[in-house]
Scaffold this motif. Structure first.
Motif, PDB file in Angstrom:
ATOM      1  N   ASP A  66       0.814  -1.208   0.000  1.00 19.26           N
ATOM      2  CA  ASP A  66       0.000   0.000   0.000  1.00 19.26           C
ATOM      3  C   ASP A  66       0.852   1.265   0.000  1.00 19.26           C
ATOM      4  OD1 ASP A  66      -2.462   1.435   0.146  1.00 19.26           O
ATOM      5  OD2 ASP A  66      -2.199   1.687   2.305  1.00 19.26           O
ATOM      6  N   LYS A  67       2.110   1.154   0.361  1.00 17.72           N
ATOM      7  CA  LYS A  67       2.986   2.330   0.378  1.00 17.72           C
ATOM      8  C   LYS A  67       3.563   2.615  -1.002  1.00 17.72           C
ATOM      9  CE  LYS A  67       4.388   2.056   5.225  1.00 17.72           C
ATOM     10  NZ  LYS A  67       5.543   1.946   6.173  1.00 17.72           N
ATOM     11  N   ASN A  68       3.861   1.563  -1.733  1.00 18.58           N
ATOM     12  CA  ASN A  68       4.515   1.723  -3.033  1.00 18.58           C
ATOM     13  C   ASN A  68       3.631   1.341  -4.216  1.00 18.58           C
ATOM     14  OD1 ASN A  68       7.220   2.473  -1.985  1.00 18.58           O
ATOM     15  ND2 ASN A  68       7.112   0.415  -1.090  1.00 18.58           N
ATOM     16  N   GLN A  69       2.378   0.951  -3.935  1.00 17.79           N
ATOM     17  CA  GLN A  69       1.422   0.552  -4.975  1.00 17.79           C
ATOM     18  C   GLN A  69       2.044  -0.508  -5.890  1.00 17.79           C
ATOM     19  OE1 GLN A  69       1.597   4.195  -4.174  1.00 17.79           O
ATOM     20  NE2 GLN A  69       0.196   3.220  -2.704  1.00 17.79           N
ATOM     21  N   ARG A  70       2.268  -1.644  -5.302  1.00 13.45           N
ATOM     22  CA  ARG A  70       2.984  -2.716  -5.989  1.00 13.45           C
ATOM     23  C   ARG A  70       2.364  -4.058  -5.637  1.00 13.45           C
ATOM     24  NH1 ARG A  70       8.055  -2.982  -8.243  1.00 13.45           N
ATOM     25  NH2 ARG A  70       9.222  -4.947  -8.074  1.00 13.45           N
ATOM     26  N   ILE A  71       2.342  -4.960  -6.591  1.00 14.32           N
ATOM     27  CA  ILE A  71       1.857  -6.331  -6.396  1.00 14.32           C
ATOM     28  C   ILE A  71       3.038  -7.286  -6.503  1.00 14.32           C
ATOM     29  CG2 ILE A  71       0.559  -8.210  -7.487  1.00 14.32           C
ATOM     30  CD1 ILE A  71      -1.334  -6.478  -6.056  1.00 14.32           C
ATOM     31  N   THR A  72       3.135  -8.190  -5.528  1.00  7.99           N
ATOM     32  CA  THR A  72       4.113  -9.278  -5.578  1.00  7.99           C
ATOM     33  C   THR A  72       3.354 -10.585  -5.434  1.00  7.99           C
ATOM     34  OG1 THR A  72       5.783  -7.880  -4.544  1.00  7.99           O
ATOM     35  CG2 THR A  72       6.185 -10.250  -4.540  1.00  7.99           C
ATOM     36  N   GLY A  73       3.660 -11.558  -6.266  1.00  9.66           N
ATOM     37  CA  GLY A  73       2.898 -12.790  -6.198  1.00  9.66           C
ATOM     38  C   GLY A  73       3.664 -14.015  -6.624  1.00  9.66           C
ATOM     39  N   LYS A  74       3.145 -15.149  -6.219  1.00  9.53           N
ATOM     40  CA  LYS A  74       3.628 -16.441  -6.686  1.00  9.53           C
ATOM     41  C   LYS A  74       2.428 -17.359  -6.829  1.00  9.53           C
ATOM     42  CE  LYS A  74       4.831 -18.071  -2.006  1.00  9.53           C
ATOM     43  NZ  LYS A  74       5.915 -18.642  -1.168  1.00  9.53           N
ATOM     44  N   GLU A  75       2.507 -18.257  -7.780  1.00  8.79           N
ATOM     45  CA  GLU A  75       1.375 -19.141  -8.043  1.00  8.79           C
ATOM     46  C   GLU A  75       1.867 -20.512  -8.476  1.00  8.79           C
ATOM     47  OE1 GLU A  75      -0.946 -17.786 -11.388  1.00  8.79           O
ATOM     48  OE2 GLU A  75       0.831 -17.342 -12.573  1.00  8.79           O
ATOM     49  N   THR A  76       1.037 -21.500  -8.176  1.00 10.38           N
ATOM     50  CA  THR A  76       1.206 -22.838  -8.732  1.00 10.38           C
ATOM     51  C   THR A  76       0.011 -23.107  -9.627  1.00 10.38           C
ATOM     52  OG1 THR A  76       2.426 -23.648  -6.804  1.00 10.38           O
ATOM     53  CG2 THR A  76       1.390 -25.298  -8.239  1.00 10.38           C
ATOM     54  N   ASN A 178       6.130  -9.827 -10.187  1.00 10.90           N
ATOM     55  CA  ASN A 178       5.697  -8.600  -9.526  1.00 10.90           C
ATOM     56  C   ASN A 178       5.396  -7.564 -10.594  1.00 10.90           C
ATOM     57  OD1 ASN A 178       8.062  -6.514  -9.790  1.00 10.90           O
ATOM     58  ND2 ASN A 178       9.046  -8.458  -9.214  1.00 10.90           N
ATOM     59  N   TYR A 179       4.670  -6.530 -10.206  1.00  9.56           N
ATOM     60  CA  TYR A 179       4.442  -5.405 -11.118  1.00  9.56           C
ATOM     61  C   TYR A 179       3.977  -4.198 -10.322  1.00  9.56           C
ATOM     62  CZ  TYR A 179      -0.689  -6.162 -10.981  1.00  9.56           C
ATOM     63  OH  TYR A 179      -1.992  -6.286 -10.593  1.00  9.56           O
ATOM     64  N   ASN A 180       4.133  -3.035 -10.910  1.00  8.07           N
ATOM     65  CA  ASN A 180       3.669  -1.790 -10.311  1.00  8.07           C
ATOM     66  C   ASN A 180       2.213  -1.549 -10.696  1.00  8.07           C
ATOM     67  OD1 ASN A 180       6.228  -1.069  -9.171  1.00  8.07           O
ATOM     68  ND2 ASN A 180       6.905  -0.491 -11.228  1.00  8.07           N
ATOM     69  N   ILE A 181       1.412  -1.178  -9.719  1.00 10.52           N
ATOM     70  CA  ILE A 181      -0.018  -0.944  -9.961  1.00 10.52           C
ATOM     71  C   ILE A 181      -0.188   0.416 -10.634  1.00 10.52           C
ATOM     72  CG2 ILE A 181      -2.301  -0.838  -8.921  1.00 10.52           C
ATOM     73  CD1 ILE A 181      -1.128  -2.360  -6.513  1.00 10.52           C
ATOM     74  N   ASN A 182      -0.978   0.455 -11.666  1.00 13.44           N
ATOM     75  CA  ASN A 182      -1.184   1.685 -12.431  1.00 13.44           C
ATOM     76  C   ASN A 182      -2.208   2.605 -11.765  1.00 13.44           C
ATOM     77  OD1 ASN A 182      -2.933  -0.606 -13.365  1.00 13.44           O
ATOM     78  ND2 ASN A 182      -3.996   1.068 -14.396  1.00 13.44           N
ATOM     79  N   ASP A 183      -2.027   3.887 -11.994  1.00 13.60           N
ATOM     80  CA  ASP A 183      -2.966   4.911 -11.540  1.00 13.60           C
ATOM     81  C   ASP A 183      -4.067   5.035 -12.590  1.00 13.60           C
ATOM     82  OD1 ASP A 183      -4.355   7.200 -10.826  1.00 13.60           O
ATOM     83  OD2 ASP A 183      -2.556   8.351 -10.327  1.00 13.60           O
ATOM     84  N   ARG A 184      -5.271   4.638 -12.248  1.00  8.78           N
ATOM     85  CA  ARG A 184      -6.361   4.641 -13.214  1.00  8.78           C
ATOM     86  C   ARG A 184      -6.763   6.047 -13.640  1.00  8.78           C
ATOM     87  NH1 ARG A 184     -10.719   3.448 -11.327  1.00  8.78           N
ATOM     88  NH2 ARG A 184     -11.680   3.462 -13.378  1.00  8.78           N
ATOM     89  N   MET A 185      -6.482   7.033 -12.810  1.00  6.58           N
ATOM     90  CA  MET A 185      -6.779   8.410 -13.211  1.00  6.58           C
ATOM     91  C   MET A 185      -5.955   8.803 -14.429  1.00  6.58           C
ATOM     92  SD  MET A 185      -5.694  11.787 -13.108  1.00  6.58           S
ATOM     93  CE  MET A 185      -4.425  11.837 -11.855  1.00  6.58           C
ATOM     94  N   VAL A 242      -6.740 -18.498  -3.216  1.00  6.51           N
ATOM     95  CA  VAL A 242      -5.948 -17.275  -3.305  1.00  6.51           C
ATOM     96  C   VAL A 242      -5.810 -16.657  -1.914  1.00  6.51           C
ATOM     97  CG1 VAL A 242      -5.728 -15.016  -4.389  1.00  6.51           C
ATOM     98  CG2 VAL A 242      -6.817 -16.887  -5.643  1.00  6.51           C
ATOM     99  N   ASN A 243      -4.573 -16.440  -1.512  1.00  7.54           N
ATOM    100  CA  ASN A 243      -4.260 -15.737  -0.269  1.00  7.54           C
ATOM    101  C   ASN A 243      -3.873 -14.297  -0.618  1.00  7.54           C
ATOM    102  OD1 ASN A 243      -4.512 -18.083   1.446  1.00  7.54           O
ATOM    103  ND2 ASN A 243      -2.559 -18.766   0.600  1.00  7.54           N
ATOM    104  N   ILE A 244      -4.612 -13.335  -0.083  1.00  4.63           N
ATOM    105  CA  ILE A 244      -4.427 -11.927  -0.413  1.00  4.63           C
ATOM    106  C   ILE A 244      -3.961 -11.196   0.843  1.00  4.63           C
ATOM    107  CG2 ILE A 244      -5.522  -9.851  -1.327  1.00  4.63           C
ATOM    108  CD1 ILE A 244      -7.706 -11.754  -2.503  1.00  4.63           C
ATOM    109  N   THR A 245      -2.732 -10.722   0.836  1.00  5.36           N
ATOM    110  CA  THR A 245      -2.171 -10.016   1.991  1.00  5.36           C
ATOM    111  C   THR A 245      -2.239  -8.510   1.751  1.00  5.36           C
ATOM    112  OG1 THR A 245      -0.691 -11.859   2.491  1.00  5.36           O
ATOM    113  CG2 THR A 245      -0.134  -9.718   3.436  1.00  5.36           C
ATOM    114  N   VAL A 246      -2.903  -7.818   2.687  1.00  3.81           N
ATOM    115  CA  VAL A 246      -3.135  -6.378   2.579  1.00  3.81           C
ATOM    116  C   VAL A 246      -2.990  -5.764   3.965  1.00  3.81           C
ATOM    117  CG1 VAL A 246      -4.710  -6.616   0.610  1.00  3.81           C
ATOM    118  CG2 VAL A 246      -5.625  -6.692   2.943  1.00  3.81           C
ATOM    119  N   PRO A 247      -2.980  -4.431   4.089  1.00  4.17           N
ATOM    120  CA  PRO A 247      -2.999  -3.815   5.418  1.00  4.17           C
ATOM    121  C   PRO A 247      -4.177  -4.333   6.242  1.00  4.17           C
ATOM    122  CG  PRO A 247      -2.477  -2.170   3.777  1.00  4.17           C
ATOM    123  CD  PRO A 247      -2.827  -3.422   3.020  1.00  4.17           C
TER     124      PRO A 247
END
Length: 741
Positions: A66-76, A178-185, A242-247
């Motif tokens: 939430d500080k850097n607007q970034r997604i990190t993930g791993k999947e099987t 991983n990827y950076n989340i885009n600003d929809r505005m 899906v495990n979603i980790t957020v604040p």
């Protein structure tokens, strides 16, 4: 066969859409154009006895920064090869790569300079935003941790296998990214974040966030057509964990069922959540506005992990924010009680609390009526600025009141409309899983049609934008150089909203109300939904099923509405009035001898085409003996003549000016003020597609004739649909007037 359809479509485009380039006639059957039926897809439009489809299961761990607007993930991913083919490689979609700096989307977009541009418009047009987008693939390994070779081609990634994946086998492999989340505005993307400067918080609507399997099917093998931004997603069904980790102060809305409510919700929230499962009359507020506003100020530095599971879905998405208000209500659908839920920041109130979940409920009820009972446990509407986008069980929708909380009827109805539309996408294409990358109309058009049915049946006087025939007239009569047939690939469509949403929805509405009738249409449409629920239908499967389940030959309809850019423009060109000749014919309010040669236009060739010239006479004579051929019995000529006495016969010539053949609907008004409507099937045009004549007869005299009186065929010029009317003055008439001759 897909290539044949594309070539035919391209042929229509390059020849100015001349229909004769594709068909010998408007009533020719589509059999030559549609794929040959086989053991996978039958001639009836149903899946064949050996129909198969692949499956992909996902076990995903994803963390939102939430500080850097970034997604990190791993999947099987566990991929099940149910095809008869051995696969030596697998294709995955990397949709976030549409935002990488070398994306073909920007390279192939056309643009131009203007004298004055807003900074936002200019930055978007010329890709001037400084944003590092796209997936960063960290590793791809097999189940034993061994690296797998892969190749990334823009928005597609090929993973090579050490050994072919044989029919009936499955294969598990791991991807980290991983990827950076885009600003929809800035870019208006389908997913991303919205920043709220007043309280320094974010609303995240997260989708296309993980590498996803492409579809491999019987129709074309791998569907790995590049994602350029418009043609949406073609996806494989499977099961998700899906495990979603957020604040820890965030509320997460997601595809699937929450598995660990006790870990992420307060005791009070759990109690309200359980209460909502039994509340059928109104929503229960699970997280209140006051509670959401309090969290906006505290901003926890801890994290929580929300665990969701979903079965037999084609995709997965979620939304998360500490700003979310949350309400839910139970809906009765068949023998199931799914929850209709809404998540929205305070900026959506009071409108969202009043209308959102109500609209979700209305959608589930109406769509279930016309397709199949909604099978999933939840249907969620999330409020986000300036968007309408759909995923299984969850969608992101616009509709924001003014800062003081007031809103216009326009804002209200546009919001309700987009919620119905996006929730409706759960059926098309999330369940009836068409190929969006290729055929946009199969999800957007069919969905817009049922959206219109929902607006009609669930709301009073809803101002529907698409569906009624009259709404499509301006588009249909437009410049044909700027129009494409419905059967055009998503990326080549011009006037996207009219082509992929409005025209197919209107066509289906006309098909239901005017061509087939609601009973036949509804049964056939429901059959299509039942046959292809949780499967991958193609256009031919829809066309064939609608005919197979109704016994109505519709090839002329698909031809005209879907494969051409013809429009409906039928005129009433002539109306001639006849009466059977007797010694003295009595005309109402006057008695006169009927003279041979009296025409529908008055004898002095005035500018009025009307009935003032009176009826033309005709005679009935006894049947000649030769007409009976070998038959021994005889007709009673006198009795037949008596049936013709005092009848008024009206011969009407109809001219097809627009090219699109349609049923002929004629309203007659009689001298006593009463009316009647005659409906003639479109097949009247099968011998002559340009003009036809038809005789109607009545006991009463006709004073007025109107073609398509209720505007149900999308006729683009109704000025020539009436009689009497002013006669068109020819150039010869003008010459006579000027010369005095």
């Amino acid at each position: 066969m897909k290539k044949l359809l594309l070539l035919l479509c391209a042929g229509v485009i390059t020849t100015g859409y001349a229909q004769q380039e594709t068909f010998k006639g408007k009533f020719e059957q589509l059999g030559q154009m549609l794929p040959t039926p086989n053991e996978y897809r039958t001639g009836s439009g149903a899946p064949g006895p050996k129909y198969w489809q692949q499956r992909a299961d996902y076990d995903i761990d994803v963390t939102l920064d939430d500080k850097n607007q970034r997604i990190t993930g791993k999947e099987t991913i566990t991929y099940f090869n149910n095809s008869p083919d051995a696969l030596t490689y697998l294709w995955l979609q990397l949709d976030q790569n549409v935002r990488e700096q070398e994306t073909n989307t920007q390279k192939t977009s056309t643009n131009s300079m203007e004298d004055s541009l807003s900074t936002k418009s200019a930055a978007g047009r010329f890709a001037m935003y400084d944003f590092d987008g796209g997936f960063k693939i960290e590793s791809i390994t097999d189940g034993a941790g061994k690296k797998l070779p892969y190749i990334i081609n823009k928005t597609m990634m090929r993973v090579d296998l050490e050994e072919p994946l044989k029919s009936g086998e499955n294969f598990s492999f791991n991807v980290e990214w991983n990827y950076n989340i885009n600003d929809r505005m800035e870019d208006g993307g389908r997913s991303g974040f919205e920043y709220f400067p007043a309280d320094d918080n974010y609303v995240y609507t997260i989708a296309q966030f993980y590498p996803r399997m492409c579809v491999y099917d019987d129709y074309e093998g791998w569907q790995n057509k590049q994602f350029l931004g418009r043609g949406e997603f073609t996806l494989t069904f499977g099961n998700y964990k899906v495990n979603i980790t957020v604040p820890s102060d965030h509320i997460v809305a997601s595809t699937g069922t929450l598995q660990n409510a006790k870990d992420v919700l307060t005791k009070t929230e759990i109690e309200r959540f359980e209460q909502s499962k039994k509340s059928f009359d109104k929503p229960v507020i699970i997280v209140t506005q006051a509670e959401a506003e309090a969290k906006e100020k505290t901003k926890s530095s801890k994290t929580s992990t929300w665990t969701y599971s979903a079965e037999n879905v084609r995709d997965f998405a979620f939304a998360t924010s500490r700003k979310f208000i949350w309400d839910a209500q139970a809906v009765k659908v068949g023998n199931k009680t799914p929850l209709a839920m809404s998540f929205y920041p305070k900026e959506g109130n009071p409108l969202w609390e009043q209308e959102s979940t109500k609209a979700v409920k209305a959608t589930l009820e109406t769509y279930s009526k016309y397709t199949i009972d909604y099978p999933y446990p939840v249907a969620i509407s999330v409020h986000a600025a300036s968007i309408g986008m759909e995923y299984p069980m969850i969608c992101f929708n616009f509709g924001r009141p003014d800062p003081d909380g007031t809103f216009s009827d326009r804002t209200k109805y546009r919001m309700i409309g987009v919620i119905i539309h996006e929730v409706g996408h759960n059926f098309f294409p999330m369940i009836i899983n068409s190929d969006e990358r290729q055929w946009t109309w199969m999800d957007e058009g069919l969905n817009t049609f049922v959206q219109y049915r929902t607006e009609e049946e669930q709301y009073d006087n809803f101002p529907s934008r698409r569906g009624p025939a009259s709404k499509i007239v301006d588009y249909m009569k437009g410049d044909k150089e700027n129009i494409r047939p419905i059967m055009t690939n998503s990326e080549q469509i011009t006037q996207f909203g009219n082509n992929a949403y409005a025209k197919p929805a209107t066509a289906l509405n006309i098909l239901r109300e005017t061509v087939m009738g609601p009973e036949l249409f509804d049964a056939a449409f429901k059959e299509y939904a039942s046959r292809w629920a949780f499967k991958h239908p193609k256009p031919a499967d829809f066309f064939r099923t609608m005919e197979d389940a109704s016994a109505v030959d519709l090839d002329w309809f698909w031809n005209g509405w879907f494969y051409t850019v013809d429009n409906v423009n039928i005129s009433v060109d002539e109306v001639k009035w006849f009466k059977m000749r007797t010694e003295d014919v009595q005309i109402e309010n006057k008695s006169k001898k009927v003279k041979k040669g009296d025409l529908s236009a008055s004898a002095d060739n005035s500018e009025m085409m009307d009935f003032s010239g009176g009826p033309q006479p005709f005679s009935l004579v006894d049947t000649e003996e030769s007409a009976y051929r070998e038959f021994q019995n005889r007709l009673d000529d006198k009795a037949i003549m008596q049936k013709f006495e005092n009848k008024n016969f009206y011969e009407i010539k109809f001219v097809n000016k627009g090219g699109l053949v349609m049923p002929i609907i004629v309203e007659f008004t009689f001298a006593d003020g009463t009316k009647t409507i005659e409906k003639i099937p479109a097949e009247i045009w099968r011998k002559n597609e340009k003009e036809v004549s038809k005789v109607f007869y009545f006991d009463k005299e006709v004073t007025n004739v109107v073609l398509d009186p209720n505007l149900e065929t999308a006729d683009t010029d109704v000025s020539d649909n009436v009689f009497p009317r002013k006669r068109e003055v020819s150039k010869f008439d003008e010459f006579k007037g000027k010369s005095g001759k």
